[in-house]
Scaffold this motif. Structure first.
Motif, PDB file in Angstrom:
ATOM      1  N   MET A  89       0.853  -1.182   0.000  1.00 18.89           N
ATOM      2  CA  MET A  89       0.000   0.000   0.000  1.00 18.89           C
ATOM      3  C   MET A  89       0.889   1.233   0.000  1.00 18.89           C
ATOM      4  O   MET A  89       1.852   1.314   0.751  1.00 18.89           O
ATOM      5  N   ASP A  90       0.548   2.171  -0.804  1.00 16.36           N
ATOM      6  CA  ASP A  90       1.178   3.483  -0.767  1.00 16.36           C
ATOM      7  C   ASP A  90       0.317   4.350   0.157  1.00 16.36           C
ATOM      8  O   ASP A  90      -0.754   4.827  -0.232  1.00 16.36           O
ATOM      9  N   ILE A  91       0.771   4.504   1.392  1.00 17.05           N
ATOM     10  CA  ILE A  91      -0.025   5.187   2.409  1.00 17.05           C
ATOM     11  C   ILE A  91      -0.348   6.622   1.998  1.00 17.05           C
ATOM     12  O   ILE A  91      -1.494   7.063   2.124  1.00 17.05           O
ATOM     13  N   SER A  92       0.636   7.355   1.498  1.00 18.33           N
ATOM     14  CA  SER A  92       0.402   8.748   1.107  1.00 18.33           C
ATOM     15  C   SER A  92      -0.645   8.844   0.005  1.00 18.33           C
ATOM     16  O   SER A  92      -1.527   9.710   0.049  1.00 18.33           O
ATOM     17  N   LYS A  93      -0.564   7.973  -0.973  1.00 23.91           N
ATOM     18  CA  LYS A  93      -1.529   7.976  -2.079  1.00 23.91           C
ATOM     19  C   LYS A  93      -2.930   7.619  -1.576  1.00 23.91           C
ATOM     20  O   LYS A  93      -3.918   8.240  -1.975  1.00 23.91           O
ATOM     21  N   THR A  94      -3.012   6.623  -0.698  1.00 24.51           N
ATOM     22  CA  THR A  94      -4.303   6.203  -0.161  1.00 24.51           C
ATOM     23  C   THR A  94      -4.962   7.334   0.623  1.00 24.51           C
ATOM     24  O   THR A  94      -6.159   7.601   0.469  1.00 24.51           O
ATOM     25  N   ILE A  95      -4.193   8.025   1.436  1.00 21.02           N
ATOM     26  CA  ILE A  95      -4.735   9.153   2.210  1.00 21.02           C
ATOM     27  C   ILE A  95      -5.113  10.303   1.278  1.00 21.02           C
ATOM     28  O   ILE A  95      -6.155  10.942   1.462  1.00 21.02           O
ATOM     29  N   ALA A  96      -4.300  10.571   0.270  1.00 20.12           N
ATOM     30  CA  ALA A  96      -4.615  11.643  -0.687  1.00 20.12           C
ATOM     31  C   ALA A  96      -5.944  11.368  -1.385  1.00 20.12           C
ATOM     32  O   ALA A  96      -6.747  12.287  -1.588  1.00 20.12           O
ATOM     33  N   GLU A  97      -6.194  10.096  -1.731  1.00 24.32           N
ATOM     34  CA  GLU A  97      -7.468   9.737  -2.356  1.00 24.32           C
ATOM     35  C   GLU A  97      -8.627   9.954  -1.386  1.00 24.32           C
ATOM     36  O   GLU A  97      -9.686  10.459  -1.771  1.00 24.32           O
ATOM     37  N   MET A  98      -8.434   9.583  -0.131  1.00 22.53           N
ATOM     38  CA  MET A  98      -9.479   9.774   0.871  1.00 22.53           C
ATOM     39  C   MET A  98      -9.802  11.265   1.033  1.00 22.53           C
ATOM     40  O   MET A  98     -10.969  11.646   1.147  1.00 22.53           O
ATOM     41  N   LYS A  99      -8.782  12.098   1.000  1.00 25.54           N
ATOM     42  CA  LYS A  99      -8.972  13.541   1.189  1.00 25.54           C
ATOM     43  C   LYS A  99      -9.735  14.194   0.043  1.00 25.54           C
ATOM     44  O   LYS A  99     -10.256  15.301   0.200  1.00 25.54           O
ATOM     45  N   LYS A 100      -9.838  13.530  -1.091  1.00 23.88           N
ATOM     46  CA  LYS A 100     -10.581  14.069  -2.235  1.00 23.88           C
ATOM     47  C   LYS A 100     -12.095  13.944  -2.066  1.00 23.88           C
ATOM     48  O   LYS A 100     -12.848  14.580  -2.798  1.00 23.88           O
ATOM     49  N   ARG A 101     -12.530  13.130  -1.125  1.00 26.10           N
ATOM     50  CA  ARG A 101     -13.970  12.950  -0.937  1.00 26.10           C
ATOM     51  C   ARG A 101     -14.596  14.256  -0.453  1.00 26.10           C
ATOM     52  O   ARG A 101     -14.019  14.968   0.372  1.00 26.10           O
ATOM     53  N   PRO A 102     -15.793  14.571  -0.955  1.00 25.26           N
ATOM     54  CA  PRO A 102     -16.404  15.867  -0.633  1.00 25.26           C
ATOM     55  C   PRO A 102     -16.709  16.081   0.849  1.00 25.26           C
ATOM     56  O   PRO A 102     -16.693  17.223   1.313  1.00 25.26           O
ATOM     57  N   ASP A 103     -16.949  15.020   1.612  1.00 33.35           N
ATOM     58  CA  ASP A 103     -17.289  15.184   3.026  1.00 33.35           C
ATOM     59  C   ASP A 103     -16.101  15.017   3.969  1.00 33.35           C
ATOM     60  O   ASP A 103     -16.252  15.102   5.187  1.00 33.35           O
ATOM     61  N   PHE A 104     -14.911  14.810   3.419  1.00 29.73           N
ATOM     62  CA  PHE A 104     -13.734  14.563   4.247  1.00 29.73           C
ATOM     63  C   PHE A 104     -13.482  15.692   5.250  1.00 29.73           C
ATOM     64  O   PHE A 104     -13.318  15.451   6.444  1.00 29.73           O
ATOM     65  N   ASN A 105     -13.430  16.935   4.776  1.00 29.62           N
ATOM     66  CA  ASN A 105     -13.083  18.061   5.646  1.00 29.62           C
ATOM     67  C   ASN A 105     -14.077  18.259   6.781  1.00 29.62           C
ATOM     68  O   ASN A 105     -13.707  18.733   7.858  1.00 29.62           O
ATOM     69  N   GLU A 106     -15.324  17.893   6.557  1.00 28.80           N
ATOM     70  CA  GLU A 106     -16.346  18.047   7.594  1.00 28.80           C
ATOM     71  C   GLU A 106     -16.290  16.948   8.648  1.00 28.80           C
ATOM     72  O   GLU A 106     -16.732  17.155   9.775  1.00 28.80           O
ATOM     73  N   LYS A 107     -15.757  15.781   8.281  1.00 32.36           N
ATOM     74  CA  LYS A 107     -15.870  14.618   9.162  1.00 32.36           C
ATOM     75  C   LYS A 107     -14.560  14.099   9.732  1.00 32.36           C
ATOM     76  O   LYS A 107     -14.587  13.245  10.616  1.00 32.36           O
ATOM     77  N   VAL A 108     -13.425  14.576   9.230  1.00 35.97           N
ATOM     78  CA  VAL A 108     -12.153  13.993   9.659  1.00 35.97           C
ATOM     79  C   VAL A 108     -11.257  15.042  10.310  1.00 35.97           C
ATOM     80  O   VAL A 108     -10.994  16.098   9.746  1.00 35.97           O
ATOM     81  N   GLY A 109     -10.814  14.688  11.531  1.00 34.41           N
ATOM     82  CA  GLY A 109      -9.856  15.512  12.248  1.00 34.41           C
ATOM     83  C   GLY A 109      -8.603  14.741  12.611  1.00 34.41           C
ATOM     84  O   GLY A 109      -7.648  15.296  13.145  1.00 34.41           O
ATOM     85  N   MET A 110      -8.605  13.436  12.319  1.00 33.71           N
ATOM     86  CA  MET A 110      -7.440  12.617  12.641  1.00 33.71           C
ATOM     87  C   MET A 110      -7.432  11.367  11.776  1.00 33.71           C
ATOM     88  O   MET A 110      -8.476  10.792  11.484  1.00 33.71           O
ATOM     89  N   ILE A 111      -6.223  10.975  11.393  1.00 33.72           N
ATOM     90  CA  ILE A 111      -5.997   9.722  10.693  1.00 33.72           C
ATOM     91  C   ILE A 111      -4.866   9.008  11.429  1.00 33.72           C
ATOM     92  O   ILE A 111      -3.794   9.586  11.630  1.00 33.72           O
TER      93      ILE A 111
END
Length: 120
Positions: free
Chosen positions: A1-23
């Motif tokens: 797994m490319d951790i940075s790429k996987t997280i970057a993809e997750m951050k593209k989701r429209p609701d990410f900024n509203e729901k995520v404060g920690m990974i």
């Protein structure tokens, strides 16, 4: 797994900024020594129950504040230093995220992964 790429993809989701404060991330690797007696390990064989991991993932996705959980486990024969298990848990607050990562990791190791150490 490319951790940075996987997280970057997750951050593209429209609701990410509203729901995520920690990974939180777990990256398990093969040790060069046995947990039991610190004997030198040359290889590790693993067998993964992927269906069990998916059931556990689904269970923990229901916990409060959890946005997403990504798990990648590897079956086969591995040398010391090789990656074996990745877990990414994203959610709102550390009080919600930390116990999920800790408990999910322990359950995956206990219920869904079998391993055999091969000694020098």
């Amino acid at each position: 797994m490319d951790i940075s790429k996987t997280i970057a993809e997750m951050k593209k989701r429209p609701d990410f900024n509203e729901k995520v404060g920690m990974i939180l991330i777990h990256n398990g690797t093969v040790r060069s020594w046995s947990r039991n007696d610190r004997q030198q390990v040359s290889m590790l064989e693993t067998t993964v129950d992927f269906e069990k991991i998916d059931r556990l993932r689904q269970e923990y996705l229901e916990w409060p504040g959890i946005y997403d959980i990504i798990v990648e486990a590897r079956s086969g024969r591995f040398a010391p230093g090789d990656d074996l298990l990745f877990i990414i848990v994203a959610g709102d607050l550390r009080e919600n995220i930390k116990p999920v990562l800790a408990e999910l990791l322990d359950r995956i190791k206990a219920e869904a992964v079998r391993k055999k150490e091969i000694f020098l």
